[in-house]
Write an enzyme that holds these catalytic residues in place. Structure first.
Site, short mmCIF file in Angstrom:
data_model
loop_
_atom_site.label_atom_id
_atom_site.label_comp_id
_atom_site.label_asym_id
_atom_site.label_seq_id
_atom_site.Cartn_x
_atom_site.Cartn_y
_atom_site.Cartn_z
N THR A 55 -0.85 5.00 -2.59
CA THR A 55 -1.30 6.46 -2.61
C THR A 55 -1.62 6.82 -3.87
O THR A 55 -1.97 6.11 -4.74
CB THR A 55 -0.08 7.18 -2.19
OG1 THR A 55 0.89 7.04 -3.28
CG2 THR A 55 0.85 6.65 -1.18
N CYS A 56 -2.14 8.24 -4.01
CA CYS A 56 -2.69 8.55 -5.12
C CYS A 56 -1.65 8.66 -6.14
O CYS A 56 -2.17 8.56 -7.45
CB CYS A 56 -3.19 10.08 -4.99
SG CYS A 56 -1.90 11.08 -4.47
N HIS A 104 14.97 1.60 -3.67
CA HIS A 104 14.06 2.35 -4.12
C HIS A 104 13.22 2.85 -2.85
O HIS A 104 12.48 3.82 -2.98
CB HIS A 104 12.94 1.41 -4.83
CG HIS A 104 11.60 1.79 -5.38
ND1 HIS A 104 11.54 2.85 -6.16
CD2 HIS A 104 10.39 1.63 -5.01
CE1 HIS A 104 10.21 3.62 -6.41
NE2 HIS A 104 9.84 2.56 -5.77
#
Lengths: 363, 280
Positions: A55-56, A104
């Site tokens: 993702t960004c 996580h």
């Protein structure tokens, strides 16, 4: 099989927490590059299963490897593929194993690890990453279970904590307020007074929540028409907005005018024509576009930039207080999932490699 | 079932309404949305038990159980709740169940806690006339509608207050939108006025038949309430009485209407054959 060579569930990558945008740009995989690198990974011995979350704000590999050495090899190949320094990657990397890797993934999927705490878009991105891995046949029984349970637990956390409640961007706060006044936004008529960036963002936020009737008015008609085309909206000659004010339910003001644009008389004239229907001014301009005394009129609601920013801050603070509770729930779920997976697959708990100081801890 | 006194059923029903209110309050204090399903279950259970209690009372008084102040309060709560159970799932107005539970718990507990309101039972109160019984039931049901209208009006005021004062968290975050509340209030006002008009029309037939038996006070009070609500509806439709002024009007009117029930009840002239029974 020694402890170091046990099958290992892992997370490896870099995210906005430690990696500035210039480096994230270098690490990001375009669609073509992603395909090419995944082809390359087929040759990586010992990598049993994997999925890539790109993702960004992050590039993260989730996988199952025969040994921790395989994870190091994956890192080496990725850096070589991207022309990135191995040492530099090591200094910014996120590296978690087994139970911590699950924890996580759960925190990422629940929005706890996001730049905008509690945002929900990330869950869709994780689902996309998993779907892509399924298409590539790069996931197997372990990651299938991990991802499927992750989606379930992320939803559980959203439902049982307030981690996603309240908007934390000015544009979304404005849209939330509009729903408190008008309910469904499908039939609300919205006027954008000014065609600047913040108006554009707010308009898009309205559209994402179902608003269909948008009109743009700007001093520069061509700019209004340009934005209207982008948004699929109508353009209105600027000199007509005051006469047409009563036609609109929501007015988003973001002009650069040095003086008040919407005077009390304009509001009164509009409300005279629509006394039973509320009028909502969202004043995003500095200096302010709307005469503040308009808020005293019956059925008129006025919020300026400071009001919206304050609400966004309060919502963020409320979300932050929920982090601990959400993390406790996820820890419990991660322990449970790890116990199930390790029992089934005989994965052994493997300590993280030394020098954890340079590794980003799974948050 | 009939061995259990009607008041016992009504006490249990009131407890269920209270449980719904407590459930909602706890959820709101914790800034959580309460479970709509549980709220519906509590209110439905309260409604069923109250129906049994009022049914037993109806059997005892040989007619609709609206013969004293206790029964009038109970019947109003029952009407409001029955309406909520119908419109609640349709409009899905968040917190309406909570407010309804609060109103029903208040009306039922208050009526149960004032023994004087239930000291006299009138049997055969309507002289065996099905029309007058129908009139009374319709009129009382319209009070239930106005009770719900008062609730949506309070919710409207709270929502407007929260938006104007920027208090958006806690209970305010769960309120329905201003426009939705305005719309449902208008519909309730229309429904209430329609029911009351029908009740007045039916009552007029009875009055025309035997006007000596209907006290002037009762007619005056009933007509005053009807006129007040009808004028309110007309002014709302013409856009004259709107927003906060409308909602305050609806709240005040309901309180006045509720207490006018006492006047209507005390002004009632018993039919010749209607014996009264004093409660211990």
């Amino acid at each position: 099989m020694s402890e170091q060579s046990s099958p290992t569930l892992f997370t490896l990558g870099a995210s906005h927490h430690t990696t500035p945008i210039e480096l994230r740009e270098k690490l990001a995989l375009t669609a073509d590059k992603m395909n090419a690198f995944c082809e390359q990974l087929k040759q990586l011995r010992g990598l049993r299963e994997y999925a890539v979350l790109n993702t960004c704000n992050r590039i993260e590999f989730y996988g199952l490897a025969d040994a921790t050495e395989t994870v190091e090899q994956l890192q080496h190949e990725f850096c070589a593929f991207q022309g990135f320094s191995d040492a530099e990657f090591r200094s910014i990397r996120l590296h978690a194993l087994n139970r911590d890797a699950i924890q996580h993934l759960l925190e990422v999927s629940s929005g706890l690890n996001s730049q905008m705490l509690g945002e929900t878009e990330i869950l869709g991105q994780v689902k996309d990453a998993y779907a892509a891995a399924q298409t590539r046949h790069s996931v197997g029984p372990v990651l299938n279970r991990v991802f499927q349970k992750t989606f379930q637990y992320a939803k559980h956390v959203r439902t049982h904590t307030a981690i996603t409640e309240g908007q934390i961007s000015v544009a979304n706060v404005a849209v939330d307020l509009a729903t408190k006044i008008f309910g469904e936004l499908a039939h609300a008529r919205i006027l954008l007074l000014g065609a600047g960036e913040i108006g554009d963002k707010t308009a898009k936020a309205f559209q994402s929540r179902g608003a269909r009737s948008l009109t743009v008015a700007s001093r520069r008609l061509e700019r209004a028409q340009e934005l209207a085309t982008t948004l699929g909206a109508a353009a209105l000659p600027f000199e007509q907005w005051a006469a047409r004010l009563s036609d609109f339910d929501i007015v988003v003001c973001s002009t650069a005018a040095p003086q008040t644009m919407v005077k009390l008389a304009d509001t009164r004239a509009a409300m005279k024509k629509r006394p039973a229907r509320p009028l909502f001014f969202i004043d995003l301009a500095l200096p302010r576009d709307v005469d503040q005394t308009a808020a005293k009129e019956e059925n008129v609601f006025l919020y300026n930039l400071d009001d919206l920013a304050k609400i966004a801050e309060e919502n963020l603070a409320a979300r932050t207080t929920e982090v601990k509770r959400a993390r406790e729930i996820l820890t419990e779920k991660a322990n449970l999932l790890w116990a199930q997976i390790s029992a089934k697959t005989r994965l052994e708990s493997t300590p993280a490699p030394s020098a954890p100081a340079c590794d980003q801890q799974a948050r | 079932m009939s061995s259990i006194p009607d008041r016992t059923w009504l006490w249990i029903a009131a407890t269920f309404y209270l449980a719904g209110f407590v459930l909602g309050t706890v959820a709101l204090l914790r800034e959580r949305r309460h479970s709509r399903a549980w709220m519906y279950i509590f209110i439905t259970a309260g409604f069923v038990l109250q129906t049994i209690g009022l049914g037993l009372r109806g059997k005892a008084v040989h007619g609709c159980p609206i013969t004293n102040t206790f029964e009038l309060f109970q019947f109003t709560a029952w009407s409001a709740t029955s309406l909520y159970l119908v419109i609640g799932p349709t409009f899905r107005l968040s917190l309406l169940g909570y407010f309804n539970a609060c109103l029903s718990a208040t009306l039922t507990f208050v009526s149960l806690l004032v023994p004087a309101w239930d000291s006299i039972h009138r049997t055969n109160n309507f002289g065996g006339s099905p029309w007058i019984e129908f009139h009374a039931a319709l009129a009382l049901f319209s009070y239930g509608v106005f009770a719900l209208l008062a609730l949506t009006s309070i919710m409207y005021l709270l929502q407007v207050f929260s938006l104007q004062r920027r208090h958006l968290r806690g209970v305010f975050s769960f309120l329905p939108s201003v426009v939705d509340l305005d719309l449902i209030s208008l519909r309730l006002l229309g429904a209430g006025v329609t029911l009351m008009t029908a009740a007045i029309a039916v009552g007029y037939v009875y009055f025309a038949e035997d006007h000596a038996r209907v006290p002037l006070t009762k007619i005056a009070v009933a007509l005053a309430v009807w006129v007040a609500y009808t004028v309110t509806l007309i002014l709302r439709l013409r856009g004259i009485l709107i927003t906060k002024r409308l909602t305050w009007t609806c709240i005040v009117l309901f309180v006045v209407a509720l207490f006018s029930l006492g006047l209507i009840g005390s002004a009632r002239k018993s039919p010749p054959a209607a014996p009264t029974v004093s409660q211990p």
